[in-house]
Write a protein that holds these residues in place. Structure first.
Motif, PDB file in Angstrom:
ATOM      1  N   ALA A 103      51.969   3.494 103.501  1.00  0.00           N
ATOM      2  CA  ALA A 103      50.527   3.464 103.251  1.00  0.00           C
ATOM      3  C   ALA A 103      50.275   3.781 101.785  1.00  0.00           C
ATOM      4  O   ALA A 103      50.804   4.761 101.260  1.00  0.00           O
ATOM      5  N   LEU A 104      49.489   2.939 101.115  1.00  0.00           N
ATOM      6  CA  LEU A 104      49.151   3.170  99.716  1.00  0.00           C
ATOM      7  C   LEU A 104      47.832   3.924  99.616  1.00  0.00           C
ATOM      8  O   LEU A 104      46.850   3.575 100.279  1.00  0.00           O
ATOM      9  N   ARG A 105      47.822   4.950  98.789  1.00  0.00           N
ATOM     10  CA  ARG A 105      46.624   5.731  98.510  1.00  0.00           C
ATOM     11  C   ARG A 105      46.310   5.559  97.023  1.00  0.00           C
ATOM     12  O   ARG A 105      47.013   6.059  96.173  1.00  0.00           O
ATOM     13  N   MET A 106      45.243   4.850  96.722  1.00  0.00           N
ATOM     14  CA  MET A 106      44.957   4.473  95.346  1.00  0.00           C
ATOM     15  C   MET A 106      43.882   5.351  94.708  1.00  0.00           C
ATOM     16  O   MET A 106      42.800   5.543  95.275  1.00  0.00           O
ATOM     17  N   GLY A 107      44.217   5.891  93.533  1.00  0.00           N
ATOM     18  CA  GLY A 107      43.218   6.520  92.683  1.00  0.00           C
ATOM     19  C   GLY A 107      42.675   5.461  91.732  1.00  0.00           C
ATOM     20  O   GLY A 107      42.599   4.284  92.078  1.00  0.00           O
ATOM     21  N   ARG A 108      42.374   5.869  90.516  1.00  0.00           N
ATOM     22  CA  ARG A 108      41.904   4.901  89.525  1.00  0.00           C
ATOM     23  C   ARG A 108      42.313   5.379  88.141  1.00  0.00           C
ATOM     24  O   ARG A 108      42.575   6.564  87.922  1.00  0.00           O
ATOM     25  N   LEU A 109      42.353   4.433  87.204  1.00  0.00           N
ATOM     26  CA  LEU A 109      42.643   4.763  85.819  1.00  0.00           C
ATOM     27  C   LEU A 109      41.327   4.912  85.067  1.00  0.00           C
ATOM     28  O   LEU A 109      40.416   4.097  85.212  1.00  0.00           O
ATOM     29  N   SER A 110      41.230   5.962  84.278  1.00  0.00           N
ATOM     30  CA  SER A 110      39.999   6.231  83.537  1.00  0.00           C
ATOM     31  C   SER A 110      39.848   5.267  82.371  1.00  0.00           C
ATOM     32  O   SER A 110      40.734   5.171  81.512  1.00  0.00           O
ATOM     33  N   GLU A 111      38.731   4.562  82.330  1.00  0.00           N
ATOM     34  CA  GLU A 111      38.464   3.649  81.221  1.00  0.00           C
ATOM     35  C   GLU A 111      37.900   4.386  80.011  1.00  0.00           C
ATOM     36  O   GLU A 111      37.938   3.879  78.891  1.00  0.00           O
ATOM     37  N   ASN A 112      37.384   5.604  80.228  1.00  0.00           N
ATOM     38  CA  ASN A 112      36.761   6.360  79.139  1.00  0.00           C
ATOM     39  C   ASN A 112      37.779   6.866  78.127  1.00  0.00           C
ATOM     40  O   ASN A 112      37.449   7.082  76.959  1.00  0.00           O
ATOM     41  N   THR A 113      39.011   7.096  78.579  1.00  0.00           N
ATOM     42  CA  THR A 113      40.042   7.631  77.681  1.00  0.00           C
ATOM     43  C   THR A 113      41.043   6.562  77.248  1.00  0.00           C
ATOM     44  O   THR A 113      42.075   6.882  76.663  1.00  0.00           O
TER      45      THR A 113
END
Length: 225
Positions: A103-113
């Motif tokens: 099972a994949l649990r996805m966060g996200r990459l911050s575009e602000n940094t």
């Protein structure tokens, strides 16, 4: 002595795993890396003292980003969505989705940094005079991308698995100390909590917050548990 059975969940800090896998085995195709990860997890179930029945492999990471970012050396915008890294990661995640009980649990990459930073070694050379600004190239830059939500998802799943009594044992593939609060909570609920840092050095005080350690690289033949 007769073996006893335990239901085991394996949680994988994806960014950590990929760095350690590259350290041991170098570059691989998405399919090869996915198979390598799956085989490594399955091998963690092998133990001379107990039968570990796999509940599920939870893999935590962030999908690649498609944004344009300015390269200060070439003075051009780079479309990350068309990069080799974007293609590799996307295919790698798809390969994992096709694996049984993953099972994949996805966060996200911050575009602000999101930006290019000068590598530390290149920065030192500029300061000590062994390199001039005119000598800088794209290889002296490193893309700065911060993950968001990955550690939180690991902590939530550890708590959920413990409170719902879905497993008796959790094996966490990570080298990060951020998991300690969730590990302490799981242990209070009676979960056997094992850390697998893949040969990485961990802080000595972490040992008091885990029940076992499997610390070997991908090519090792035996486990220290």
């Amino acid at each position: 002595m007769e073996k006893h059975e335990v239901t085991t969940a394996i949680l994988v800090d994806g960014g950590f795993y990929r760095r350690r896998a590259y350290y041991f085995c170098g570059e691989k195709t998405p399919k090869e890396r996915a198979c390598e990860l799956y085989d490594y997890c399955i091998h963690l179930l092998h133990n001379k003292n107990e039968y570990r029945n796999l509940y599920r492999i939870f893999y935590y990471d962030c999908p690649p980003i498609e944004k344009n970012v300015f390269n200060p050396i070439t003075r051009k915008n780079i479309d990350l969505g068309k990069s080799d890294e974007y293609k590799w990661v996307t295919e790698f995640f798809q390969e994992l989705k096709n694996k049984r009980k993953v099972a994949l649990r996805m966060g996200r990459l911050s575009e602000n940094t999101l930006c290019y930073n000068l590598k530390y070694e290149s920065f030192k050379k500029l300061l000590n005079g062994t390199m001039k600004i005119a000598d800088l190239s794209s290889s002296d830059l490193k893309l700065n991308i911060e993950q968001k939500g990955v550690d939180m998802r690991i902590g939530i799943d550890i708590s959920s698995l413990a409170y719902k009594r879905q497993v008796q044992q959790i094996i966490l593939i990570s080298g990060d100390s951020d998991f300690v609060p969730a590990a302490k909570q799981a242990r209070r609920e009676g979960i056997d909590f094992i850390l697998a840092p893949m040969g990485a050095t961990i802080k000595s005080d972490l040992f008091e917050h885990i029940d076992g350690l499997i610390n070997r690289g991908i090519k090792a033949d035996s486990e220290n548990l």
